[in-house]
Design a protein around this motif. Structure first.
Motif, short mmCIF file in Angstrom:
data_model
loop_
_atom_site.label_atom_id
_atom_site.label_comp_id
_atom_site.label_asym_id
_atom_site.label_seq_id
_atom_site.Cartn_x
_atom_site.Cartn_y
_atom_site.Cartn_z
N ALA A 21 0.83 -1.18 0.00
CA ALA A 21 0.08 -0.05 -0.11
C ALA A 21 0.77 1.18 -0.16
CB ALA A 21 -0.89 0.16 1.07
N GLY A 22 2.11 1.11 0.27
CA GLY A 22 3.07 2.31 0.33
C GLY A 22 2.94 3.00 1.51
N THR A 23 2.64 2.48 2.54
CA THR A 23 2.37 3.24 4.07
C THR A 23 3.35 2.54 4.93
OG1 THR A 23 0.57 1.74 4.74
CG2 THR A 23 -0.12 3.65 3.32
N ASP A 24 3.48 3.29 5.88
CA ASP A 24 4.26 2.78 7.15
C ASP A 24 3.49 2.97 8.34
OD1 ASP A 24 4.55 5.48 7.21
OD2 ASP A 24 6.69 5.49 7.58
N ARG A 25 2.11 3.16 8.44
CA ARG A 25 1.62 3.23 9.62
C ARG A 25 1.23 1.81 9.93
NH1 ARG A 25 -3.20 7.04 9.68
NH2 ARG A 25 -2.90 6.70 11.62
N ARG A 26 1.58 1.33 11.03
CA ARG A 26 1.13 -0.11 11.70
C ARG A 26 0.50 0.10 12.90
NH1 ARG A 26 6.96 -1.01 9.78
NH2 ARG A 26 6.67 -1.58 7.67
N HIS A 27 -0.60 -0.54 12.84
CA HIS A 27 -1.49 -0.59 14.17
C HIS A 27 -2.19 -2.11 14.00
CE1 HIS A 27 -1.60 3.76 14.50
NE2 HIS A 27 -1.92 3.82 13.20
N ILE A 28 -2.29 -2.72 15.39
CA ILE A 28 -2.64 -3.93 15.47
C ILE A 28 -3.92 -4.35 14.93
CG2 ILE A 28 -3.53 -3.73 17.69
CD1 ILE A 28 -1.65 -6.89 16.50
N HIS A 29 -4.80 -3.15 14.88
CA HIS A 29 -5.97 -3.28 14.56
C HIS A 29 -6.08 -3.55 12.82
CE1 HIS A 29 -10.43 -3.06 13.58
NE2 HIS A 29 -10.01 -2.15 12.79
N ASP A 30 -5.09 -2.83 12.19
CA ASP A 30 -4.97 -3.12 10.83
C ASP A 30 -4.55 -4.46 10.46
OD1 ASP A 30 -5.27 -0.22 10.39
OD2 ASP A 30 -3.06 0.32 10.59
N LEU A 31 -3.63 -4.93 11.27
CA LEU A 31 -3.18 -6.50 11.15
C LEU A 31 -4.37 -7.49 11.17
CD1 LEU A 31 0.23 -6.29 12.86
CD2 LEU A 31 -0.18 -5.99 10.63
N ARG A 32 -5.23 -7.01 12.27
CA ARG A 32 -6.33 -8.00 12.36
C ARG A 32 -7.50 -7.76 11.30
NH1 ARG A 32 -7.82 -9.85 17.66
NH2 ARG A 32 -9.75 -9.12 17.23
#
Length: 89
Positions: A21-32
């Motif tokens: 996606a070309g982003t570097d924002r990482r949140h656990i909710h995104d992974l879930r």
């Protein structure tokens, strides 16, 4: 599969998702959310996805229902394939 293995798998999926996606924002909710979406897209049942994510109600997991394969289309594809095998026999 060990719980720690599952978490590492989810983390890897998330890193890939953000890289693509070309982003570097990482949140656990995104992974879930990404993991749940991919599981449903691969045909894993909603109750199983809910269990993997630790959802206590089916309402929480139901948000992914739109990603599930259309059961009517699946049934039609199966009968069409069966008819093709019979006609070719």
């Amino acid at each position: 599969m060990q719980f720690t293995d599952l978490l590492e798998c989810i983390a890897q999926l998330g890193r890939r998702h953000h890289r693509l996606a070309g982003t570097d924002r990482r949140h656990i909710h995104d992974l879930r959310h990404t993991t749940a979406s991919w599981l449903v897209g691969q045909g894993v049942s909603l109750p199983m996805v809910g269990k993997l994510l630790g959802h206590t109600t089916t309402v929480t997991t139901a948000r992914y229902a739109h990603l599930a394969t259309d059961p009517v289309r699946e049934a039609l594809e199966k009968i069409t394939a069966a008819m093709g095998r019979t006609a070719n026999a």
